[in-house]
Structures are given as structure tokens and as C-alpha cells.
Enzyme design. Structure first.
Site, PDB file in Angstrom:
ATOM      1  N   ASP A  85     -31.928 -45.349 -60.905  1.00 17.52           N
ATOM      2  CA  ASP A  85     -32.338 -45.583 -62.166  1.00 17.52           C
ATOM      3  C   ASP A  85     -33.811 -44.863 -62.325  1.00 17.52           C
ATOM      4  O   ASP A  85     -34.712 -45.240 -61.586  1.00 17.52           O
ATOM      5  CB  ASP A  85     -32.270 -46.661 -62.854  1.00 17.52           C
ATOM      6  CG  ASP A  85     -30.877 -47.006 -63.114  1.00 17.52           C
ATOM      7  OD1 ASP A  85     -30.048 -46.430 -62.729  1.00 17.52           O
ATOM      8  OD2 ASP A  85     -30.481 -48.154 -64.090  1.00 17.52           O
ATOM      9  N   HIS A 237     -33.886 -48.099 -57.882  1.00 21.64           N
ATOM     10  CA  HIS A 237     -34.402 -47.315 -58.648  1.00 21.64           C
ATOM     11  C   HIS A 237     -35.134 -46.139 -57.756  1.00 21.64           C
ATOM     12  O   HIS A 237     -35.721 -46.504 -56.654  1.00 21.64           O
ATOM     13  CB  HIS A 237     -35.612 -48.223 -59.526  1.00 21.64           C
ATOM     14  CG  HIS A 237     -35.189 -49.154 -60.495  1.00 21.64           C
ATOM     15  ND1 HIS A 237     -34.638 -50.350 -59.848  1.00 21.64           N
ATOM     16  CD2 HIS A 237     -34.976 -49.005 -61.648  1.00 21.64           C
ATOM     17  CE1 HIS A 237     -34.234 -51.020 -61.000  1.00 21.64           C
ATOM     18  NE2 HIS A 237     -34.335 -50.251 -61.979  1.00 21.64           N
TER      19      HIS A 237
END
Length: 695
Positions: A85, A237
């Protein structure tokens, strides 16, 4: 020849100026959104979950909310879908892509529209390496708390960006701040249903690696390892900060789990979905490309304005240092104390000056018995000539000359032709000389090389806020700058309000010029190019009536600035000349252009950049540079007021002057420059007189 007439003024360039500032503001707002999309973590507690279907809370991480009976899906057993992300990130996304390549794994990257628009090449690289793209909103907005319009805008904007950067529109969406299905509350479900109505699939996670906490590679590997054999969507991430631990964890996690029979693929591959990445239509691609271009332009504008902020601050610092050094030298300079015993003629051009002409004449006569006064009435229609004639009957030293309206410069030339003294003082009809001003001016002519002396003009009507602002400007700007020009021997202007001249020198350069709107600046430069010196006399004080309204102030400064630009262009060849002309050309003109044209042009953009800079990651640096810029402009104020023996109380209006008055002056420079570049001819703006200097 300049005349007092009322032609239609040249079309103001407000539209152009407003458009430029609007475009810059829009680009900076876009950049603020882009740089503000930092992917922070949500810490708000979950709400009630009464409307969330039980099969969703107990189902898989991939949710299809498009029908009345929502469907969920899980990754197949021993299958892991790594998801990343908050990217793409120019540092960490390439490293994560390399780690995945080293270990032969595919993954899904949920990108924000802002970052995708910033780094379109990374979006294309993700797809080129065989990975999958998902939508993570444009600015990492919490969809559960956003309005329906805002949520729709976030998703559609990101789709548009991905259409422009990679030619695809993803069906997969990961809402920011989401977690596992059992963590959904009513607000999350309402947001998911809105996404389903737009044809989207919601991807949550089964396992959170918690790499955003940076707990160390060992902890990330442990957190990302599924319990049992059930497949999992793992949250990681590639954006939002330092992801070195994530890269290290991938090089250990993938080989370790693969050795135990696990496979790694995209969300679509691991769950068994098809058609999650549609080809974007041409219209969406074009719109996306334009949006990406706008983000690039916004980033360039923000960077350029940051540089301009630094440059403007350096210029302000340079000016402060220059003023400090030259003012110190000027204060210690010795001046002749005795004025030559010579008669002096005070010439006052007058056009509709009835309100103040009597006090101007009286102040000139008070200078001494050897002072003659010539008032040249330039076709007044308000009875100015009648009033002066009445004074002349009582005072033989006052002479009235009437002429048809021909303009201020022509009136001054008429007065010079009629004068019979070598020394003349030129002053405006709205000005009152303080006692001792004429002798102070005249004593400088003890130096035979001096052709002109600039007086110390001050605002007389300073009772209201606008007057106080102009008072500050006159003391801090005009007169402090004249000390610098005096020391550097490059005075560009003897103000029309009060100045003294050798009549023979003025006539030798052709008299007062009539082909520019700043005849005082033009004449001063012509004298210096003629080999003469021009000096400043701070003791020669005169009170002048300043504009009383913003409209009048605009007209006056517009004419001043435009006329100054005309004069600079007219005398541009002084740069290559020698002697006093060379000092003007290589010292005075650059300083004038640098600090009275360039800096005012840059300053409004600096202010706009500072405002929007507060919403970016560089907020403290931008704010610091901006405050330094303001402080460096304000520091000379106290020094200037002390030197002129002025009370400091008016400086209480200085903060408002910086934020309001200063902006108006900047726009004057911008419009004057655009008028000059457009080749328009600006008419003379005659300001109404209110007689505000009457005792």
C-alpha cells in the site's frame, strides 16, 4: 507632449494577473494534496457493526459488494497474495520490485492516485514486471468518514490517473485504514457498498505484517506468516516512509515459506479472479494524461516557488546588509554646514491645486528673503491661478505664469525659462517645505560637481491607516534607499515633491524631459549621464499630500512605476558608459531593477507558495524562509525611523502593511511591467487634492 486629459486608460491587465495567480494557486493546491498524501495510519476506534452481513465479517479478504447478497473470497490454501500500500515510492518501490524479482514472486500494489501521478514510470514498471495494480484512493482518504461525493472523487481520480499512466482501470480497491473483514463496522460497510455500486471489488487483508510500525525484519516475517495452511492476503507497504525492513523481510519470508510449500501470486491469481484490470478507453487515457501533466506542472511550480522563496530571502538579506552598511557610511559622512549666499527660485507647477497651493507658496517664502517663487499655472480650472494672483499682489517675490494645459514637465520648463537664478528648487503644489529645508538643499551646491540634490519627502496626511502605511514606505523605503544611492553615487531619482537643481545643468541636458511619465527620474538620470553628481540631503524635509484612497494610490504608483521603467529603458546605455553615468548604469539601475521590479514580481508568488507550503511536508522550511523574508524587510524600519527622528508609533501598522499594502504595491509593479511589455501608452493620472496639509 504629456497633457492633463481624460482619455480612456489602457486596459488593465487584471485578468492576466488574476489568471496567473489563480493557476499558480491551483497548481500549489494540487501539489499540497499530492505531497500531503502520506499514508498515515488510522487510530480511530471501530464503531458498531449492526449492518455488516455475518458472511462478510466471517468471510475472505476479497469482497464483492455489488449485489444484494455480497460474496467474499479467500486465497486458496498455501497461497499468499502479497499486497503493498501507499506507493509508488521513488526509493522503496523499485527495491521491493527487485526483491520480488529475486525471489520469483508476484504481488499486488495498491497505489494512491497522487503518488501514481507523481511517479507514472513506476506504475508502468509495476505492470511491466508482471504485478497487479489496485486503487488506494487519490489522497489516502478514509472512505468510511468521507462524503459520498468525496469518496467517489477519490476513486475516480485514481482510476483516471492509472488510465493515463498505464492504460488500465483496476477493479480492485483497498480502502485506506482498512483491516481484516472481522474489523468492518457500519461506516466501513456503507463505504464498501458505494464501491460496489461503482463496480469495484474491495480487498482487505487476512494478515497484517505491521511493517508500518518498523518493528524489525524478524517481527515483520513473523507477523506476515499465516497460521495454519489457509491462504492469506498479506498487508505490507512500499510507501509512507522507510521500508528497508520490509525489503529485508521479503528476502527472508518468500524463500522460507516457499520451502514449506507456499506459493506467491497477485490477489487475482491467489483468489482466482478474472477481469480485474480493464483496458482504459481513449477518453479516460487522455484525461488521465492531462491530470498527470497537471501534477507534474504542480510539482515543478512548487519546486520553483521554493527556490524563488530562497532567492527572495537572500535578496532581502542582501538589501538589508547593503542598507545597513551604506546607511552607516552616510550617517558618518560630513556635509557642508553653510549654504552659499545665493538667491534661489522655487518653481511650483500647478494644475488644479487650489486646495494646497497657498500653503506651498507660504512655506517656500518662509525659506528666506532671497527666495523667489514662480508658480506656473498649467491651465487650471478650479481657480488656482486666481488664488496665486491674489498672493502675488501682496508679495512681490511671488510670480504667476499662466499657460495652456501642457503637462507638469512643460510647466517646469516654463518656470526654468523664467527663472533668473542659478539655483532652483522644484516642488509640487501639494507640498509644504519645513523650515530650513531650502538652505539645507542649497548648501550641497558648495561642491561644483553637484547638479541636483534630493530632498527628504514625507507623508503629511498620515492620520489614517493608508496614510501611515505610506509614511512607513517613505521613511523605510524611499529615503533609506536614497542614502544608499548617495553613498554609491548613483541616485536614480530626485523626487518631484522636493529637489534642488543647477539651472544651467538642467538646461544643458535639454530641460525637464517630456517623453516619460517619471520626469523627475528621467531628469536625474540625464544629469548623471551628463557627468554631474546628484546627492541626498536628509535635513531638507517636505510634507506632501499622499493619496487618500486605494484607487488614487494605485493610479499614482502605476504612473511612477511605469515612468521608472520608461526611464530605465531610455537610459539603459549608461551601463556601458564611464564616470557618473557608469555608476548610474552599473550600480543604480541594477539595484533599481533588482529590488523595485524583480523582488516585487517574485514576492506575491512567494506569499502564495508560503500559504500552500504549510500543507506540505516542507511546511517548516517554507514557513521559516517566509518569516525570514518578512523580517528582513521589516528590520530596516526601526533604523530608518530612528535616523529620521520619527516617532516609532506608526510602525504598529507595519504588520498590516506587509500583508495588505505590500500586495497592492506588488500588483502595481506587475501591471506596470505587463503594460510596458504590451507597448501600451499610459496617460498621466491627475490625483484630486483635498488640502489635507492645511494647518
Amino acid at each position: 507632449m504629456t497633457r492633463h486629459r481624460r482619455p480612456s486608460p489602457p486596459k488593465a491587465h487584471w485578468l492576466l494577473l488574476s489568471a496567473i495567480l489563480a493557476v499558480v494557486a491551483g497548481l500549489l493546491a494540487l501539489d499540497a494534496v499530492v505531497t500531503g498524501a502520506d499514508g498515515g495510519e488510522d487510530t480511530s476506534p471501530p464503531g458498531p457493526a449492526t449492518t455488516v452481513p455475518a458472511q462478510v465479517r466471517g468471510g475472505g479478504a476479497v469482497i464483492d459488494p455489488r449485489s444484494a447478497s455480497p460474496v467474499t473470497a479467500r486465497a486458496r490454501d498455501h497461497a499468499i497474495a502479497l499486497t503493498f500500500d501507499d506507493g509508488p515510492d521513488p526509493v522503496w518501490t523499485p527495491r521491493i520490485l527487485d526483491a520480488l524479482d529475486r525471489n520469483g514472486a508476484k504481488a499486488t500494489f495498491f497505489v494512491t492516485g497522487a503518488r501514481a501521478a507523481q511517479y507514472p514510470d513506476l506504475v508502468r514498471e509495476i505492470l511491466a514486471r508482471g504485478h497487479e495494480i489496485g486503487n488506494h484512493t487519490a489522497s489516502h482518504t478514509d472512505l468510511s468518514t468521507a462524503s459520498g461525493f468525496r469518496a467517489d472523487l477519490e476513486i475516480r481520480t485514481t482510476d483516471l490517473v492509472l488510465a493515463g499512466t498505464a492504460g488500465v482501470i483496476p477493479a480492485l480497491v483497498r480502502p485506506p485504514y482498512s483491516s481484516t473483514p472481522d474489523g468492518l463496522d457500519d461506516r466501513d460497510w456503507a463505504a464498501a457498498q458505494r464501491l460496489g455500486a461503482d463496480g469495484k471489488l474491495v480487498v482487505l487483508s487476512d494478515v497484517d505484517s505491521q511493517d508500518w510500525r518498523r518493528p524489525g525484519a524478524d517481527a515483520i516475517v513473523a507477523n506476515a506468516t499465516p497460521a495454519g495452511n489457509a491462504g492469506a492476503v498479506v498487508l505490507m507497504h512500499d510507501g509512507g516512509g522507510d521500508r528497508a525492513q520490509t525489503v529485508e523481510a521479503l528476502d527472508r519470508l518468500i524463500p522460507e515459506l516457499r520451502s514449506r510449500g507456499w506459493t506467491f501470486g497477485t490477489v487475482s491469481e491467489s483468489v482466482g479472479l478474472a477481469g480485474t484490470q480493464a483496458t482504459a478507453p481513449v477518453r479516460a487515457r487522455v484525461g488521465g494524461w492531462l491530470l498527470v501533466f497537471a501534477v507534474g506542472a504542480a510539482e515543478f511550480t512548487a519546486g520553483a516557488l521554493f527556490v524563488l522563496t530562497v532567492v527572495a530571502t537572500v535578496l532581502a538579506l542582501l538589501r538589508t546588509v547593503l542598507l545597513g552598511v551604506t546607511t552607516s557610511l552616510h550617517v558618518r559622512r560630513r556635509r557642508p554646514r553653510e549654504a552659499p549666499d545665493q538667491p534661489v527660485t522655487v518653481i511650483i507647477p500647478a494644475y488644479n491645486e487650489r486646495e494646497g497651493i497657498e500653503w506651498a507658496v507660504r512655506s517656500a517664502l518662509a525659506a528666506g528673503p532671497r527666495v523667489q517663487v514662480i508658480v506656473v499655472d498649467d491651465g487650471s480650472t478650479d481657480g488656482t491661478d486666481v488664488l496665486v494672483e491674489r498672493i502675488a499682489r501682496r508679495r512681490p517675490s511671488v510670480r504667476l505664469i499662466r499657460q495652456a494645459n501642457a503637462g507638469k514637465a512643460a510647466a517646469l520648463n516654463t518656470g526654468l525659462a523664467a527663472a533668473r537664478t542659478e539655483l532652483v528648487v522644484l516642488m509640487d503644489g501639494d507640498t509644504v517645505l519645513e523650515p530650513g529645508s531650502v538652505p539645507a538643499l542649497v548648501r550641497n551646491f558648495a561642491d561644483p560637481a553637484v547638479a541636483a540634490v534630493s530632498g527628504n519627502a514625507k507623508v503629511g496626511n498620515r492620520g489614517r491607516l493608508l496614510g501611515r502605511w505610506q509614511h512607513i514606505e517613505y521613511v523605510c523605503g524611499f529615503n533609506l534607499d536614497r542614502r544608499l544611492y548617495d553613498v554609491l553615487e548613483c541616485m536614480p531619482t530626485v523626487p518631484g515633491a522636493v529637489g534642488a537643481f543647477r539651472r544651467s545643468a538642467v538646461l544643458r541636458v535639454g530641460g525637464v524631459p517630456t517623453d516619460t511619465l517619471a520626469e523627475d527620474t528621467d531628469l536625474t538620470m540625464a544629469l548623471e549621464r551628463g557627468g554631474w553628481r546628484v546627492v541626498y540631503e536628509e535635513e531638507a524635509r517636505a510634507l506632501t499630500e499622499a493619496p487618500a484612497t486605494l484607487a488614487e494610490l494605485w493610479k499614482q504608483r502605476y504612473r511612477w512605476c511605469y515612468g521608472t521603467l520608461q526611464s530605465v529603458w531610455k537610459h539603459r546605455h549608461a551601463v556601458a558608459e564611464r564616470g557618473s553615468a557608469g555608476r548610474l548604469g552599473r550600480r543604480g539601475l541594477p539595484y533599481l531593477l533588482l529590488f523595485q521590479v524583480l523582488l516585487p514580481i517574485v514576492a506575491p508568488l512567494v506569499d502564495v507558495a508560503a500559504v500552500f507550503g504549510l500543507f506540505t511536508g516542507e511546511r517548516w522550511l517554507v514557513l521559516g524562509a517566509w518569516l525570514a523574508f518578512l523580517a528582513l524587510q521589516a528590520i530596516p524600519a526601526v533604523v530608518a525611523f530612528r535616523l529620521d527622528r520619527e516617532p516609532l508609533r506608526p510602525l504598529l501598522a507595519l504588520p498590516w502593511q506587509q500583508f495588505v499594502y505590500r500586495q497592492l504595491m506588488y500588483l502595481v509593479v506587475l501591471q506596470s511591467l505587463s503594460t510596458a511589455l504590451a507597448g501600451a501608452r499610459l496617460p498621466w493620472h491627475k490625483l484630486p487634492r483635498r488640502g489635507l496639509l492645511k494647518p
